[in-house]
Design a protein around this motif. Sequence first.
Motif, PDB file in Angstrom:
ATOM      1  N   LYS A 135       0.971  -1.030  -0.072  1.00 51.73           N
ATOM      2  CA  LYS A 135       0.055  -0.082  -0.071  1.00 51.73           C
ATOM      3  C   LYS A 135       0.827   1.232   0.123  1.00 51.73           C
ATOM      4  N   ALA A 136       1.951   1.094   0.681  1.00 57.61           N
ATOM      5  CA  ALA A 136       2.837   2.313   0.871  1.00 57.61           C
ATOM      6  C   ALA A 136       3.398   2.514  -0.654  1.00 57.61           C
ATOM      7  N   LYS A 137       3.924   1.476  -1.129  1.00 58.64           N
ATOM      8  CA  LYS A 137       4.412   1.650  -2.749  1.00 58.64           C
ATOM      9  C   LYS A 137       3.389   2.314  -3.392  1.00 58.64           C
ATOM     10  N   GLN A 138       2.093   2.020  -3.316  1.00 63.82           N
ATOM     11  CA  GLN A 138       0.978   2.336  -4.203  1.00 63.82           C
ATOM     12  C   GLN A 138       0.751   3.916  -3.825  1.00 63.82           C
ATOM     13  N   TRP A 139       0.868   4.370  -2.618  1.00 67.04           N
ATOM     14  CA  TRP A 139       0.776   5.689  -2.382  1.00 67.04           C
ATOM     15  C   TRP A 139       1.776   6.472  -3.282  1.00 67.04           C
ATOM     16  N   VAL A 140       3.047   6.107  -3.032  1.00 68.73           N
ATOM     17  CA  VAL A 140       4.079   6.776  -3.677  1.00 68.73           C
ATOM     18  C   VAL A 140       3.912   6.664  -5.304  1.00 68.73           C
ATOM     19  N   ASP A 141       3.682   5.498  -5.869  1.00 69.64           N
ATOM     20  CA  ASP A 141       3.451   5.462  -7.240  1.00 69.64           C
ATOM     21  C   ASP A 141       2.292   6.236  -7.721  1.00 69.64           C
ATOM     22  N   THR A 142       1.315   6.584  -7.010  1.00 67.31           N
ATOM     23  CA  THR A 142       0.302   7.220  -7.461  1.00 67.31           C
ATOM     24  C   THR A 142       0.253   8.736  -7.031  1.00 67.31           C
ATOM     25  N   GLY A 143       1.430   9.080  -6.653  1.00 72.83           N
ATOM     26  CA  GLY A 143       1.840  10.514  -6.261  1.00 72.83           C
ATOM     27  C   GLY A 143       1.411  10.987  -5.044  1.00 72.83           C
ATOM     28  N   ARG A 144       0.877  10.374  -3.923  1.00 73.75           N
ATOM     29  CA  ARG A 144       0.401  10.865  -3.022  1.00 73.75           C
ATOM     30  C   ARG A 144       1.242  11.710  -2.099  1.00 73.75           C
ATOM     31  N   ILE A 145       2.627  11.409  -2.008  1.00 73.82           N
ATOM     32  CA  ILE A 145       3.768  12.348  -1.418  1.00 73.82           C
ATOM     33  C   ILE A 145       4.399  13.051  -2.353  1.00 73.82           C
ATOM     34  N   GLY A 146       3.977  13.197  -3.721  1.00 72.39           N
ATOM     35  CA  GLY A 146       4.967  14.084  -4.554  1.00 72.39           C
ATOM     36  C   GLY A 146       6.202  13.461  -4.886  1.00 72.39           C
ATOM     37  N   LYS A 147       7.007  14.052  -5.425  1.00 73.90           N
ATOM     38  CA  LYS A 147       8.441  13.558  -5.786  1.00 73.90           C
ATOM     39  C   LYS A 147       8.876  12.986  -4.380  1.00 73.90           C
ATOM     40  N   LEU A 148       9.495  11.718  -4.753  1.00 77.46           N
ATOM     41  CA  LEU A 148      10.221  11.165  -3.751  1.00 77.46           C
ATOM     42  C   LEU A 148      11.705  11.611  -3.521  1.00 77.46           C
ATOM     43  N   LEU A 149      11.850  12.031  -2.111  1.00 80.60           N
ATOM     44  CA  LEU A 149      13.351  12.685  -1.804  1.00 80.60           C
ATOM     45  C   LEU A 149      14.035  11.892  -0.935  1.00 80.60           C
TER      46      LEU A 149
END
Length: 332
Positions: A135-149
């Motif tokens: 689920k966390a990976k899905q949130w990242v992939d769908t842009g929920r946290i914006g650009k990963l830093l």
Amino acid sequence: MNKQHIRWGIIGLGRIANSFAQDIPFTTNASLQAVAARDGDKADAFAQRYGATHAYDSYNALFQDPSVDAVYIATPHSLHLEQATEAMRAGKAVLCEKPITTSPSELEQLTAIAAQTDSYLMEGMWTYFLPAVQKAKQWVDTGRIGKLLHVKSDFGYPQLPYSPDKREYNATLGGGTLLEMGIYPIALARLFFGEDPINVDQQSHLAPNGVEDDTTTLFTYPGDRYANLASSFRCKLQNWTYIIGEDGYIAIPDTWRANRCLLYELDTLVDEFDDKRESLGFHYEVEAVSQDILEGKKTSKIVPHSTSMAFQLQIEQLRKMAGSLQPCSAAL
């Protein structure tokens, strides 16, 4: 494969094997068929506890059992190459506990044998199969946290008192925190960044026998992005993972066995997930691997051989940087 479920055998009947066996009943496509230990009484007791049909005092006897479809290898790291090889040559699919080997060269040998024997082979990175991590990976992939830093991840439990004969420290058994615990943070960085770092910095502490017992690592990725990773035998770390983007961050408590994840925008919790499972969480991996085998696959799309090789190469690099002893295992 014309059957409805996979009959599993387990070798190496320690703590993690107990967890694995305990979760098999939560699957729909797997059963425990046989177990093996050097101590026949231990094997008998384990089989009785978890309902295995056969118990052996020889690993080879389990490999030769025609009623076993797949073998879960839960022995010390340094034995994985030899035992996985024997299992595949006996016609078994293999799920080998992480780390799958103790060096990249061993993994090259093992994947070559898998190809030669046309066998299924996967490293047991069970954390990748947990719904909270997915689920966390899905949130990242769908842009929920914006650009990963940033990714921050650690895993550490005190393995005290120190003893060079304790499995975790034993150099001849592939001892050291990077192979034992550090593979978890390395795996989380790999999962979320999906590529190799372009620069690596590390600080390490060595146990008296020369294996690393405490490490802090900084991976730098293209685009000024970072993974801050740690592992330790000297102390209890938080054992959480934080995935941080321009617009928010995700927290994954107890990442290696995660059952939930939390999504924040600044200090505000905006979403959360809880798998509400009754199992320990191993059954997600067992179910997926069993389905792969039933479908005739030879590798996993979740933990392919290339991902395992990335772990091995990074761990080897970090061990060299730490100056820790290299594991001793014979090439086949």
